[in-house]
Write an enzyme that holds these catalytic residues in place. Sequence first.
Site, short mmCIF file in Angstrom:
data_model
loop_
_atom_site.label_atom_id
_atom_site.label_comp_id
_atom_site.label_asym_id
_atom_site.label_seq_id
_atom_site.Cartn_x
_atom_site.Cartn_y
_atom_site.Cartn_z
CD GLU A 18 3.81 0.02 8.95
OE1 GLU A 18 4.18 -0.27 10.10
OE2 GLU A 18 2.63 0.29 8.66
CG ASN A 148 -1.85 -2.11 10.66
OD1 ASN A 148 -0.65 -2.36 10.66
ND2 ASN A 148 -2.45 -1.44 9.68
CG ASP A 200 -0.36 1.72 10.35
OD1 ASP A 200 -0.21 0.50 10.55
OD2 ASP A 200 0.11 2.28 9.34
C1 BGC Z 1 -0.26 -1.01 5.65
C2 BGC Z 1 -0.56 0.00 4.59
C3 BGC Z 1 -1.87 0.68 4.90
C4 BGC Z 1 -1.78 1.28 6.28
C5 BGC Z 1 -3.03 1.95 6.75
C6 BGC Z 1 -0.22 -0.33 6.96
O1 BGC Z 1 0.04 -1.27 7.98
O2 BGC Z 1 0.95 -1.68 5.40
O3 BGC Z 1 -0.56 -0.59 3.33
O4 BGC Z 1 -2.16 1.66 3.95
O5 BGC Z 1 -1.44 0.28 7.23
O6 BGC Z 1 -4.07 1.10 6.97
CA CA Z 2 1.18 -1.16 9.99
#
Ligand code: BGC
Ligand code: CA
Length: 298
Positions: A18, A148, A200
């Site tokens: 990430e 996100n 995301d």
């Molecule tokens: C999170 C994950 C999640 C994904 C999809 C990410 O930002 O850290 O845990 O599964 O987003 O929603």
């Molecule tokens: Ca993320």
Amino acid sequence: MQHGKIEVAVKLEMSLGESPVWSSKNQTLHWVDINNGNIYSWNTQPGDAPSVISLNEQVGCVALAEEGLLAAAASGVKYLPEQGQVQHLVDNAEWDAQGNRFNDGRCDAAGRLWVGTIAGDETSPTAALYCLEGGKLEKRLSSMGISNGLAFSPDQRWLYHTDSLSRCILRYSFDVATGELGQGEVFVDLEQLGLPGVPDGAAVDAEGYYWSALYGGGRIVRFSSSGGLVEEYSVPCPHPTMVAFGGDDLRSLYITTATQHLQTAEDKHAYPDAGSLFTMRIATPGLVEPSAQPLRNR
Ligand code: BGC
Ligand code: CA
């Protein structure tokens, strides 16, 4: 390297790669593996391995800071100076109360760190978006499951954000001088566009287009500033998590990915490069990422 061809940049098997972020000053890409508490730094030279720092807890994201990095670990925001010890800056109260860890974050052009949380069970609407300024963490948006997709328009007039569970990306009018957010409006609805997965992490390029990683959708999509789908690239695994522009011309897109939702042996076999860092050359450069000044008062 061709435009539009996604290749492995660093072969890894991260559980939840990430938060790629490019330091123009150091010509270095940083990113994290949230679940393993690892922070990676890489000079992008093929063949050179990234260096890794391990925290003793999950780490949701990193942001550039002056002479170092900020890391939003599960329990709070830390400062990692280039030299010296890790310093704890502020607590994440949701971690103690509900087990909600920090997740996606990004710095605005005035040096504030915007960082959200994710519900412990990834579904309850107990997570929130915070802003860190003058050493204080202030709640700005609440009642979400997974914060996100944070990004800013090039003129800093819009803040983009998503609660991944809603499958919608919203934009809020934003005043960079004061840090105030206006009303939110739907920018993109994945349902309406027939796009798979959930939105995301993201990044905005120099033309103001919003690049989003569709987690579970196996692709990276580029939206115009009015929310139209203009480009779509398939990633060789189902769970891309976030993108960042890097390289000396800011025209290399870096993509982090996850293995955490590949459950079966068949899945793992089908996507041998899942969990790696990927890259692709693109036509429009990205924006220079600002540095956080978390203790600064305005
Ligand atoms: C999170 C994950 C999640 C994904 C999809 C990410 O930002 O850290 O845990 O599964 O987003 O929603
Ligand atoms: Ca993320």
